[in-house]
Design a protein around this motif. Structure first.
Motif, PDB file in Angstrom:
ATOM      1  N   TRP A  85      94.061  92.555 146.329  1.00 13.35           N
ATOM      2  CA  TRP A  85      94.709  91.879 147.446  1.00 13.35           C
ATOM      3  C   TRP A  85      94.500  92.718 148.693  1.00 13.35           C
ATOM      4  O   TRP A  85      94.819  93.914 148.719  1.00 13.35           O
ATOM      5  CB  TRP A  85      96.201  91.723 147.172  1.00 13.35           C
ATOM      6  CG  TRP A  85      96.512  90.695 146.127  1.00 13.35           C
ATOM      7  CD1 TRP A  85      96.147  90.715 144.816  1.00 13.35           C
ATOM      8  CD2 TRP A  85      97.257  89.497 146.311  1.00 13.35           C
ATOM      9  NE1 TRP A  85      96.620  89.604 144.171  1.00 13.35           N
ATOM     10  CE2 TRP A  85      97.317  88.844 145.066  1.00 13.35           C
ATOM     11  CE3 TRP A  85      97.900  88.915 147.412  1.00 13.35           C
ATOM     12  CZ2 TRP A  85      97.979  87.631 144.889  1.00 13.35           C
ATOM     13  CZ3 TRP A  85      98.568  87.719 147.236  1.00 13.35           C
ATOM     14  CH2 TRP A  85      98.593  87.086 145.989  1.00 13.35           C
ATOM     15  N   LEU A  86      93.968  92.083 149.725  1.00 16.18           N
ATOM     16  CA  LEU A  86      93.728  92.752 151.000  1.00 16.18           C
ATOM     17  C   LEU A  86      94.559  92.058 152.073  1.00 16.18           C
ATOM     18  O   LEU A  86      94.535  90.834 152.189  1.00 16.18           O
ATOM     19  CB  LEU A  86      92.245  92.690 151.362  1.00 16.18           C
ATOM     20  CG  LEU A  86      91.286  93.299 150.337  1.00 16.18           C
ATOM     21  CD1 LEU A  86      89.846  92.977 150.701  1.00 16.18           C
ATOM     22  CD2 LEU A  86      91.491  94.796 150.236  1.00 16.18           C
ATOM     23  N   GLY A  87      95.276  92.852 152.847  1.00 10.27           N
ATOM     24  CA  GLY A  87      96.103  92.303 153.913  1.00 10.27           C
ATOM     25  C   GLY A  87      95.668  92.833 155.264  1.00 10.27           C
ATOM     26  O   GLY A  87      94.911  93.799 155.361  1.00 10.27           O
ATOM     27  N   LEU A  88      96.144  92.164 156.307  1.00  7.49           N
ATOM     28  CA  LEU A  88      95.826  92.516 157.691  1.00  7.49           C
ATOM     29  C   LEU A  88      94.320  92.443 157.948  1.00  7.49           C
ATOM     30  O   LEU A  88      93.771  93.235 158.707  1.00  7.49           O
ATOM     31  CB  LEU A  88      96.389  93.895 158.050  1.00  7.49           C
ATOM     32  CG  LEU A  88      97.894  94.061 157.836  1.00  7.49           C
ATOM     33  CD1 LEU A  88      98.315  95.506 158.061  1.00  7.49           C
ATOM     34  CD2 LEU A  88      98.694  93.117 158.725  1.00  7.49           C
ATOM     35  N   VAL A  89      93.658  91.490 157.300  1.00  5.47           N
ATOM     36  CA  VAL A  89      92.217  91.304 157.482  1.00  5.47           C
ATOM     37  C   VAL A  89      92.039  90.461 158.750  1.00  5.47           C
ATOM     38  O   VAL A  89      91.839  89.251 158.691  1.00  5.47           O
ATOM     39  CB  VAL A  89      91.570  90.631 156.256  1.00  5.47           C
ATOM     40  CG1 VAL A  89      90.064  90.524 156.436  1.00  5.47           C
ATOM     41  CG2 VAL A  89      91.897  91.411 154.990  1.00  5.47           C
ATOM     42  N   ASN A  90      92.145  91.140 159.877  1.00  3.92           N
ATOM     43  CA  ASN A  90      92.192  90.454 161.164  1.00  3.92           C
ATOM     44  C   ASN A  90      91.064  90.850 162.105  1.00  3.92           C
ATOM     45  O   ASN A  90      91.191  90.703 163.319  1.00  3.92           O
ATOM     46  CB  ASN A  90      93.546  90.732 161.836  1.00  3.92           C
ATOM     47  CG  ASN A  90      94.702  90.262 160.987  1.00  3.92           C
ATOM     48  OD1 ASN A  90      94.607  89.243 160.322  1.00  3.92           O
ATOM     49  ND2 ASN A  90      95.780  91.012 160.978  1.00  3.92           N
TER      50      ASN A  90
END
Length: 135
Positions: A87-92
């Protein structure tokens, strides 16, 4: 109990490849992250990973504090080698998207180490949240 011999069901299309799930729920997308072209991010993932991974869009994955979320599920071969969903977050930003595609092109979870910077994006959701994707 049946004595009939059952044939194994054919694997669904894309089962041998990594699966990339892109959250586009209530917080992942234009309302919360206005500086990112969300349609372009999805189009680039699909274009760069065509034939290498299944890219799909999901409704809310219920980890909104990490928006935008992308989950990388290993290929069948990657899972046999010990790979688990990441799970990868803040992929912005575009650089994170490029690192994700490079990792999957190299084999993805279980088969290749992710680029070091992706460790900064990784998080562990609660079991309640990750269960539907991993089942």
């Amino acid at each position: 109990m049946s004595c009939r011999i059952r044939k194994a069901a054919p694997a669904p299309a894309g089962a041998a490849r990594c699966t990339v799930t892109v959250c586009r729920g209530r917080c992942c997308g234009p309302p919360k992250i206005p500086g990112l072209d969300h349609s372009q991010q999805l189009a680039r993932l699909r274009e760069r990973l065509a034939g290498q991974a299944q890219v799909r869009v999901s409704g809310c994955l219920d980890a909104c504090e990490h928006a935008n979320i992308i989950v990388i599920q290993p290929s069948a071969e990657g899972r046999k080698a010990g790979g688990r969903p990441v799970w990868l977050g803040l992929v912005n930003d575009e650089d994170a998207t490029a690192d994700i595609t490079a990792w999957i092109e190299a084999g993805g979870p279980g088969l290749a180490d992710p680029p070091g910077v992706l460790d900064l994006y990784a998080f562990s959701p609660s079991r309640r949240i990750r269960r539907p994707l991993e089942g």
